[in-house]
Design a protein around this motif. Structure first.
Motif, PDB file in Angstrom:
ATOM      1  N   ALA A   1      40.465  46.408  40.570  1.00 56.74           N
ATOM      2  CA  ALA A   1      41.574  45.452  40.525  1.00 56.74           C
ATOM      3  C   ALA A   1      41.211  44.164  41.254  1.00 56.74           C
ATOM      4  N   PHE A   2      40.589  44.280  42.410  1.00 58.15           N
ATOM      5  CA  PHE A   2      40.168  43.083  43.136  1.00 58.15           C
ATOM      6  C   PHE A   2      39.105  42.326  42.342  1.00 58.15           C
ATOM      7  N   LYS A   3      38.180  43.043  41.730  1.00 56.28           N
ATOM      8  CA  LYS A   3      37.143  42.396  40.918  1.00 56.28           C
ATOM      9  C   LYS A   3      37.783  41.644  39.749  1.00 56.28           C
ATOM     10  N   LEU A   4      38.716  42.278  39.074  1.00 53.55           N
ATOM     11  CA  LEU A   4      39.416  41.661  37.951  1.00 53.55           C
ATOM     12  C   LEU A   4      40.162  40.407  38.416  1.00 53.55           C
ATOM     13  N   ARG A   5      40.834  40.512  39.547  1.00 59.46           N
ATOM     14  CA  ARG A   5      41.569  39.357  40.081  1.00 59.46           C
ATOM     15  C   ARG A   5      40.622  38.232  40.465  1.00 59.46           C
ATOM     16  N   ASN A   6      39.526  38.577  41.135  1.00 60.93           N
ATOM     17  CA  ASN A   6      38.544  37.559  41.542  1.00 60.93           C
ATOM     18  C   ASN A   6      37.899  36.898  40.335  1.00 60.93           C
TER      19      ASN A   6
END
Length: 191
Positions: free
Chosen positions: A179-184
């Motif tokens: 999720a953090f990777k997708l957001r970043n």
């Protein structure tokens, strides 16, 4: 930051309508229809990944008397046959578990996670990035006893301020990292 937040207040009103892109059309079917198209699964679970305005992700701590006692996860649960669609189950579970109302269900996070159970049965869990109307979390103490808004570093370290936490499963931790990777990646594309 890092303070454990516990239940406060009464149950919020029912979830409001939400938007979702055509890319999630696969999940705009009721559970029964979805399972007919996917006979390899006996049930479906969904979860909602929510970030606040500071870019922190919501995790909730399971109640001490429930399964996976006192472990941490993103809000979610089983789809019901009464849900209008799998995406409606995401909005309902988010509301029931956190008091947050989905404004938009944006995208799938990772892939579906098949979870074998009870011999030859298999559930699939899907997690979705969701945008909410507000960030005032109200937990149902029957299901969760605390919540945290965590940074990516805190999520990876399993520590937010003085609070150390463990996820319900390794897969749950991987979903949080995805999720953090997708957001970043999304922020990089916006710039």
């Amino acid at each position: 930051m890092g303070d454990i937040k516990a239940f406060s207040g009464v149950a919020p009103p029912a979830p409001t309508p939400f938007t979702s892109p055509d890319s999630l059309a696969t999940f705009k079917f009721p559970l029964k229809a979805y399972l007919q198209e996917h006979p390899e699964f006996n049930s479906i679970a969904v979860a909602a990944v929510v970030f606040n305005d500071d870019g922190k992700l919501l995790i909730v701590q399971r109640a001490a008397h429930d399964s996976f006692p006192m472990l941490w996860e993103i809000p979610g649960g089983a789809c019901d046959y009464e849900d209008e669609s799998l995406l409606h189950a995401v909005a309902r579970e988010l509301w029931e578990e956190s008091g947050l109302r989905a404004k938009s269900i944006i995208t799938l996070v990772g892939k579906g996670l098949p979870i074998p159970y009870r011999g030859n049965r298999c559930m699939c869990k899907y997690s979705f990035l969701a945008e909410v109307e507000q960030h005032d979390v109200k937990l149902d103490p029957n299901e969760h006893q605390a919540f945290l808004w965590v940074t990516e570093e805190e999520a990876r370290a399993g520590k937010c301020g003085d609070v150390e936490f463990k996820y319900t499963t390794k897969e749950q931790q991987l979903t949080v990292c995805e999720a953090f990777k997708l957001r970043n990646d999304g922020q990089a594309q916006e710039n």
